[in-house]
Scaffold this motif. Structure first.
Motif, PDB file in Angstrom:
ATOM      1  N   UNK A   1      -1.047  -1.331   0.003  1.00 59.57           N
ATOM      2  CA  UNK A   1       0.293  -1.267  -0.594  1.00 59.57           C
ATOM      3  C   UNK A   1       0.270  -0.631  -1.985  1.00 59.57           C
ATOM      4  N   UNK A   2      -0.637   0.338  -2.154  1.00 66.57           N
ATOM      5  CA  UNK A   2      -0.759   1.103  -3.396  1.00 66.57           C
ATOM      6  C   UNK A   2      -0.879   2.589  -3.073  1.00 66.57           C
TER       7      UNK A   2
ATOM      8  N   UNK B   1       1.074   7.948   5.422  1.00 72.82           N
ATOM      9  CA  UNK B   1       2.516   8.161   5.229  1.00 72.82           C
ATOM     10  C   UNK B   1       3.321   7.094   5.964  1.00 72.82           C
ATOM     11  N   UNK B   2       2.907   6.758   7.176  1.00 72.18           N
ATOM     12  CA  UNK B   2       3.628   5.746   7.952  1.00 72.18           C
ATOM     13  C   UNK B   2       3.604   4.406   7.225  1.00 72.18           C
ATOM     14  N   UNK B   3       2.424   4.004   6.734  1.00 67.63           N
ATOM     15  CA  UNK B   3       2.311   2.741   6.000  1.00 67.63           C
ATOM     16  C   UNK B   3       3.122   2.754   4.710  1.00 67.63           C
ATOM     17  N   UNK B   4       3.354   3.952   4.173  1.00 70.13           N
ATOM     18  CA  UNK B   4       4.116   4.103   2.928  1.00 70.13           C
ATOM     19  C   UNK B   4       5.611   4.234   3.172  1.00 70.13           C
ATOM     20  N   UNK B   5       6.024   4.168   4.451  1.00 73.64           N
ATOM     21  CA  UNK B   5       7.441   4.254   4.782  1.00 73.64           C
ATOM     22  C   UNK B   5       7.984   5.671   4.859  1.00 73.64           C
ATOM     23  N   UNK B   6       7.111   6.655   4.855  1.00 79.55           N
ATOM     24  CA  UNK B   6       7.512   8.070   4.900  1.00 79.55           C
ATOM     25  C   UNK B   6       7.483   8.562   6.351  1.00 79.55           C
TER      26      UNK B   6
ATOM     27  N   UNK C   1     -11.933  16.461   3.425  1.00 78.19           N
ATOM     28  CA  UNK C   1     -10.554  16.106   3.748  1.00 78.19           C
ATOM     29  C   UNK C   1     -10.487  14.767   4.480  1.00 78.19           C
ATOM     30  N   UNK C   2     -11.484  14.473   5.302  1.00 78.21           N
ATOM     31  CA  UNK C   2     -11.505  13.203   6.022  1.00 78.21           C
ATOM     32  C   UNK C   2     -11.779  12.051   5.061  1.00 78.21           C
ATOM     33  N   UNK C   3     -12.700  12.243   4.116  1.00 75.35           N
ATOM     34  CA  UNK C   3     -12.935  11.229   3.076  1.00 75.35           C
ATOM     35  C   UNK C   3     -11.650  10.935   2.316  1.00 75.35           C
ATOM     36  N   UNK C   4     -10.964  12.000   1.898  1.00 79.69           N
ATOM     37  CA  UNK C   4      -9.736  11.837   1.122  1.00 79.69           C
ATOM     38  C   UNK C   4      -8.641  11.183   1.951  1.00 79.69           C
ATOM     39  N   UNK C   5      -8.514  11.595   3.207  1.00 79.38           N
ATOM     40  CA  UNK C   5      -7.487  10.997   4.067  1.00 79.38           C
ATOM     41  C   UNK C   5      -7.754   9.513   4.295  1.00 79.38           C
ATOM     42  N   UNK C   6      -9.014   9.151   4.481  1.00 77.82           N
ATOM     43  CA  UNK C   6      -9.365   7.741   4.668  1.00 77.82           C
ATOM     44  C   UNK C   6      -9.073   6.969   3.384  1.00 77.82           C
ATOM     45  N   UNK C   7      -9.411   7.550   2.246  1.00 81.21           N
ATOM     46  CA  UNK C   7      -9.126   6.918   0.943  1.00 81.21           C
ATOM     47  C   UNK C   7      -7.627   6.668   0.799  1.00 81.21           C
ATOM     48  N   UNK C   8      -6.825   7.669   1.130  1.00 82.22           N
ATOM     49  CA  UNK C   8      -5.367   7.545   1.005  1.00 82.22           C
ATOM     50  C   UNK C   8      -4.809   6.526   1.990  1.00 82.22           C
ATOM     51  N   UNK C   9      -5.391   6.470   3.185  1.00 82.61           N
ATOM     52  CA  UNK C   9      -4.991   5.467   4.168  1.00 82.61           C
ATOM     53  C   UNK C   9      -5.258   4.062   3.638  1.00 82.61           C
TER      54      UNK C   9
END
Length: 178
Positions: A124-125, A152-157, A110-118
């Motif tokens: 900006x993708x 989410x914050x960087x994505x405006x959510x 989950x940490x790998x995935x969260x870092x990837x998503x961050x």
């Protein structure tokens, strides 16, 4: 990959911590440019980055970290090949969208995935579908939740990021992680 990216990262931020003379600034600029070139030797045909130069397999954490540092270098005015970044983003998006927890990757996945998503959000993708799937993961760690909230914050959510971090601890016990 960790040694190269760590050396670059600390040199990208040192000017925020202390005053540097012109000689030191020039040396740092040279080192960061060399680091960007060196990272090209780690990039695999799939767009990810291997742990060691020449290895055929991309490393999930190394790809997250290398991409993060390349984005920071670009944000600080350094030239980073758009092709290199696009290949990396394609790799990250593929991994983000195919992510699932298995018995083999349960711890820290989950940490790998969260870092990837961050990092994708930082580029900006954002991958909102993958972010939403991770958000629903029943055993999401606090560390991963903070990273996901940042994505989410960087994505405006902003409603989602605030909801995720409410009641989360702001410190972590690292003694049991080693």
């Amino acid at each position: 990959i960790e040694k190269t990216t760590s050396a670059m990262y600390q040199q990208l931020v040192i000017n925020q911590l202390k005053e540097l003379d012109n000689n030191k600034k020039e040396s740092i600029e040279k080192n960061i440019k060399a680091g960007i070139v060196k990272l090209q030797n780690f990039q695999r045909p799939d767009g990810g980055f291997s742990y060691w130069p020449g290895l055929s397999e991309s490393d999930a954490w190394g790809s997250n970290y290398a991409g993060h540092v390349l984005l920071e270098a670009q944000a600080n005015g350094y030239f980073v090949s758009e092709y290199m970044l696009q290949q990396w983003k394609n790799f990250q998006k593929g991994k983000a969208n195919s992510w699932s927890v298995t018995g083999e990757n349960y711890y820290g996945s989950d940490l790998d995935q969260a870092y990837r998503l961050f990092t994708l959000a930082l580029a900006k993708s954002p991958e909102l579908g993958a972010m939403n799937r991770l958000k629903e993961f029943k055993y999401l760690s606090s560390e991963a939740t903070w990273r996901l909230a940042s994505a989410y914050q960087l994505s405006g959510q902003h409603n989602i990021d605030l909801h995720l971090i409410s009641n989360l601890p702001v410190s972590f016990d690292v003694t049991n992680k080693l």
